[in-house]
Design a protein around this motif. Structure first.
Motif, PDB file in Angstrom:
ATOM      1  N   ALA A   1      99.392 -49.190  94.534  1.00  0.00           N
ATOM      2  CA  ALA A   1      99.490 -50.486  95.221  1.00  0.00           C
ATOM      3  C   ALA A   1      98.125 -50.925  95.726  1.00  0.00           C
ATOM      4  CB  ALA A   1     100.491 -50.410  96.362  1.00  0.00           C
ATOM      5  N   GLY A   2      97.089 -50.598  94.969  1.00  0.00           N
ATOM      6  CA  GLY A   2      95.766 -51.084  95.307  1.00  0.00           C
ATOM      7  C   GLY A   2      94.805 -50.078  95.914  1.00  0.00           C
ATOM      8  N   ASP A   3      95.244 -48.831  96.090  1.00  0.00           N
ATOM      9  CA  ASP A   3      94.361 -47.826  96.696  1.00  0.00           C
ATOM     10  C   ASP A   3      93.442 -47.224  95.634  1.00  0.00           C
ATOM     11  OD1 ASP A   3      93.150 -45.941  98.325  1.00  0.00           O
ATOM     12  OD2 ASP A   3      94.850 -44.537  98.241  1.00  0.00           O
ATOM     13  N   LEU A   4      92.499 -48.019  95.168  1.00  0.00           N
ATOM     14  CA  LEU A   4      91.593 -47.549  94.117  1.00  0.00           C
ATOM     15  C   LEU A   4      90.681 -46.450  94.628  1.00  0.00           C
ATOM     16  CD1 LEU A   4      90.610 -47.823  91.236  1.00  0.00           C
ATOM     17  CD2 LEU A   4      89.112 -49.701  91.985  1.00  0.00           C
ATOM     18  N   ASP A   5      90.262 -46.537  95.880  1.00  0.00           N
ATOM     19  CA  ASP A   5      89.399 -45.490  96.442  1.00  0.00           C
ATOM     20  C   ASP A   5      90.105 -44.141  96.444  1.00  0.00           C
ATOM     21  OD1 ASP A   5      87.327 -47.248  96.857  1.00  0.00           O
ATOM     22  OD2 ASP A   5      87.759 -47.574  98.972  1.00  0.00           O
ATOM     23  N   GLY A   6      91.391 -44.139  96.797  1.00  0.00           N
ATOM     24  CA  GLY A   6      92.147 -42.890  96.791  1.00  0.00           C
ATOM     25  C   GLY A   6      92.280 -42.311  95.399  1.00  0.00           C
ATOM     26  N   LEU A   7      92.499 -43.174  94.413  1.00  0.00           N
ATOM     27  CA  LEU A   7      92.612 -42.722  93.031  1.00  0.00           C
ATOM     28  C   LEU A   7      91.290 -42.130  92.550  1.00  0.00           C
ATOM     29  CD1 LEU A   7      94.506 -42.640  90.556  1.00  0.00           C
ATOM     30  CD2 LEU A   7      93.570 -44.870  89.905  1.00  0.00           C
ATOM     31  N   LYS A   8      90.188 -42.798  92.847  1.00  0.00           N
ATOM     32  CA  LYS A   8      88.881 -42.283  92.445  1.00  0.00           C
ATOM     33  C   LYS A   8      88.577 -40.958  93.147  1.00  0.00           C
ATOM     34  CE  LYS A   8      86.610 -46.713  91.403  1.00  0.00           C
ATOM     35  NZ  LYS A   8      85.542 -47.656  91.830  1.00  0.00           N
ATOM     36  N   LYS A   9      88.973 -40.860  94.410  1.00  0.00           N
ATOM     37  CA  LYS A   9      88.718 -39.628  95.155  1.00  0.00           C
ATOM     38  C   LYS A   9      89.415 -38.445  94.501  1.00  0.00           C
ATOM     39  CE  LYS A   9      88.952 -37.707  99.847  1.00  0.00           C
ATOM     40  NZ  LYS A   9      89.390 -37.968 101.256  1.00  0.00           N
ATOM     41  N   LEU A  10      90.651 -38.653  94.036  1.00  0.00           N
ATOM     42  CA  LEU A  10      91.376 -37.587  93.353  1.00  0.00           C
ATOM     43  C   LEU A  10      90.678 -37.222  92.045  1.00  0.00           C
ATOM     44  CD1 LEU A  10      93.709 -35.648  92.895  1.00  0.00           C
ATOM     45  CD2 LEU A  10      95.104 -37.590  92.117  1.00  0.00           C
ATOM     46  N   ILE A  11      90.253 -38.203  91.285  1.00  0.00           N
ATOM     47  CA  ILE A  11      89.564 -37.947  90.027  1.00  0.00           C
ATOM     48  C   ILE A  11      88.318 -37.092  90.244  1.00  0.00           C
ATOM     49  CG2 ILE A  11      88.192 -39.048  88.194  1.00  0.00           C
ATOM     50  CD1 ILE A  11      90.174 -41.434  88.393  1.00  0.00           C
TER      51      ILE A  11
ATOM     52  N   PRO B   1      86.691 -31.789  93.010  1.00  0.00           N
ATOM     53  CA  PRO B   1      86.657 -30.573  92.185  1.00  0.00           C
ATOM     54  C   PRO B   1      87.725 -29.549  92.544  1.00  0.00           C
ATOM     55  CG  PRO B   1      84.814 -30.606  93.722  1.00  0.00           C
ATOM     56  CD  PRO B   1      85.462 -31.950  93.806  1.00  0.00           C
ATOM     57  N   LYS B   2      88.250 -29.604  93.767  1.00  0.00           N
ATOM     58  CA  LYS B   2      89.253 -28.623  94.182  1.00  0.00           C
ATOM     59  C   LYS B   2      90.681 -29.134  94.026  1.00  0.00           C
ATOM     60  CE  LYS B   2      86.244 -26.144  97.418  1.00  0.00           C
ATOM     61  NZ  LYS B   2      86.059 -25.665  98.818  1.00  0.00           N
ATOM     62  N   ALA B   3      90.830 -30.356  93.562  1.00  0.00           N
ATOM     63  CA  ALA B   3      92.159 -30.912  93.351  1.00  0.00           C
ATOM     64  C   ALA B   3      92.815 -30.255  92.139  1.00  0.00           C
ATOM     65  CB  ALA B   3      92.070 -32.425  93.155  1.00  0.00           C
ATOM     66  N   ASP B   4      94.124 -30.440  92.008  1.00  0.00           N
ATOM     67  CA  ASP B   4      94.833 -29.908  90.844  1.00  0.00           C
ATOM     68  C   ASP B   4      94.189 -30.455  89.573  1.00  0.00           C
ATOM     69  OD1 ASP B   4      97.636 -28.664  89.841  1.00  0.00           O
ATOM     70  OD2 ASP B   4      97.133 -30.455  88.678  1.00  0.00           O
ATOM     71  N   GLU B   5      93.853 -29.585  88.637  1.00  0.00           N
ATOM     72  CA  GLU B   5      93.092 -29.999  87.459  1.00  0.00           C
ATOM     73  C   GLU B   5      93.841 -31.013  86.603  1.00  0.00           C
ATOM     74  OE1 GLU B   5      94.085 -26.046  84.721  1.00  0.00           O
ATOM     75  OE2 GLU B   5      92.159 -26.213  85.759  1.00  0.00           O
TER      76      GLU B   5
ATOM     77  N   ALA C   1      97.822 -36.546  98.631  1.00  0.00           N
ATOM     78  CA  ALA C   1      97.411 -35.477  99.543  1.00  0.00           C
ATOM     79  C   ALA C   1      97.755 -34.109  98.971  1.00  0.00           C
ATOM     80  CB  ALA C   1      98.087 -35.662 100.905  1.00  0.00           C
ATOM     81  N   VAL C   2      98.930 -33.987  98.362  1.00  0.00           N
ATOM     82  CA  VAL C   2      99.319 -32.714  97.743  1.00  0.00           C
ATOM     83  C   VAL C   2      98.438 -32.427  96.535  1.00  0.00           C
ATOM     84  CG1 VAL C   2     101.180 -31.448  96.590  1.00  0.00           C
ATOM     85  CG2 VAL C   2     101.702 -32.897  98.561  1.00  0.00           C
ATOM     86  N   ALA C   3      98.171 -33.445  95.727  1.00  0.00           N
ATOM     87  CA  ALA C   3      97.328 -33.256  94.541  1.00  0.00           C
ATOM     88  C   ALA C   3      95.933 -32.789  94.916  1.00  0.00           C
ATOM     89  CB  ALA C   3      97.248 -34.556  93.740  1.00  0.00           C
ATOM     90  N   MET C   4      95.433 -33.247  96.039  1.00  0.00           N
ATOM     91  CA  MET C   4      94.088 -32.871  96.474  1.00  0.00           C
ATOM     92  C   MET C   4      94.000 -31.392  96.845  1.00  0.00           C
ATOM     93  SD  MET C   4      91.982 -35.494  96.308  1.00  0.00           S
ATOM     94  CE  MET C   4      90.686 -35.173  97.517  1.00  0.00           C
TER      95      MET C   4
END
Length: 281
Positions: free
Chosen positions: A107-117, A120-124, A78-81
């Motif tokens: 721990a398996g949250d692949l959707d969350g990891l992809k969302k961060l990747i 565009p406004k997340a920490d670069e 959430a902070v990274a986003m």
């Protein structure tokens, strides 16, 4: 105050590296876990973004990574986003140890990891760390390689911004480290279009990394060598910051204060700052 409370105070108040405090918190983890998670959650929610709490979170995240505290995953993402909030919270750990922290907490949250990747406004550099985490998970078999290849191909078409940006450095690194020769034409296009800074990395460097990955006996071992692996010892992971803490800094007179470890070195060598003049000043 008990020993855990004293150690928690030392994380944000010590003038030197808080080794004793970290040792105490590690040894008394059942009592330290809750307060450190609360510090992270309070930063993520905006309830406490003081420098003191940020220091506590910085050290606490490395301990939580060692202990595989998956509950830290969601507030960290959430902070990274948010973008700059991540650097405010953990400083240079964004580019140094965040990939290992993410691998440790996953721990398996692949959707969350992809969302961060893909945000565009997340920490670069948080996005780069997420890509490195993604590639490490694929190398270890936690993500099927065909699925990883398909996602990275999709990213080439969708990642923003469509210009020189650290996320493209992370993307090409994923392709190379996973030995995905099928995606080499896409990587060539990324370099031709200037998405990857040629002063930081050339296409020939990508090809060299790709060949090394293809020749490696074990991708997992290759990632281990590159340091993209779970945190086994928080103190070892934090050692990269210890020497810096012992060196007095004078920001008002430091011409390099805004140069990140992974930025091009100001000397013009074409290398990253951390692999060139960092530590020579």
């Amino acid at each position: 105050m008990n020993l855990v409370e004293i150690a928690l105070d030392d994380l944000s108040g010590a003038e030197t590296f808080p080794l004793d405090a970290l040792m105490t918190l590690r040894q008394k983890w059942p009592d330290a876990r809750g307060p450190l998670l609360d510090a992270l959650k309070n930063f993520a929610s905006g309830a406490d973004r003081s420098p003191e709490n940020a220091e506590k979170v910085f050290f606490g995240l490395h301990l939580m990574a060692e202990k595989r505290e998956a509950e830290a995953w969601a507030p960290l993402l959430a902070v990274a986003m948010e973008g700059e909030a991540l650097y405010d919270m953990i400083g240079d750990a964004v580019s140094e140890t965040l990939p290992a922290i993410l691998v440790s907490l996953y721990a398996g949250d692949l959707d969350g990891l992809k969302k961060l990747i893909e945000a565009p406004k997340a920490d670069e550099w948080g996005r780069v760390a997420a890509l490195e985490c993604f590639s490490a998970l694929a190398a270890n078999g936690e993500i099927p390689m065909d699925e990883a290849k398909a996602f990275l191909a999709h990213c080439f078409e969708t990642l923003q911004p469509r210009q020189n940006h650290p996320v493209w450095y992370g993307w090409q690194g994923c392709v190379a480290l996973l030995g995905l020769s099928e995606l080499e034409p896409l990587a060539a296009r990324a370099f031709r279009q200037g998405l990857v800074d040629k002063n930081v990395l050339a296409f020939e460097d990508f090809q060299s990394d790709l060949r090394a990955s293809r020749a490696a006996a074990s991708l997992a071992d290759l990632f281990e060598e590159r340091g993209i692996r779970p945190v086994e010892d928080a103190l070892d992971a934090l050692a990269v910051f210890e020497e810096e803490d012992e060196t007095p800094a004078e920001p008002a007179e430091n011409r390099l204060k805004n140069v990140g470890r992974n930025d091009p070195c100001p000397c013009g060598s074409g290398k990253k700052y951390k692999k060139c003049c960092l530590g020579k000043e």
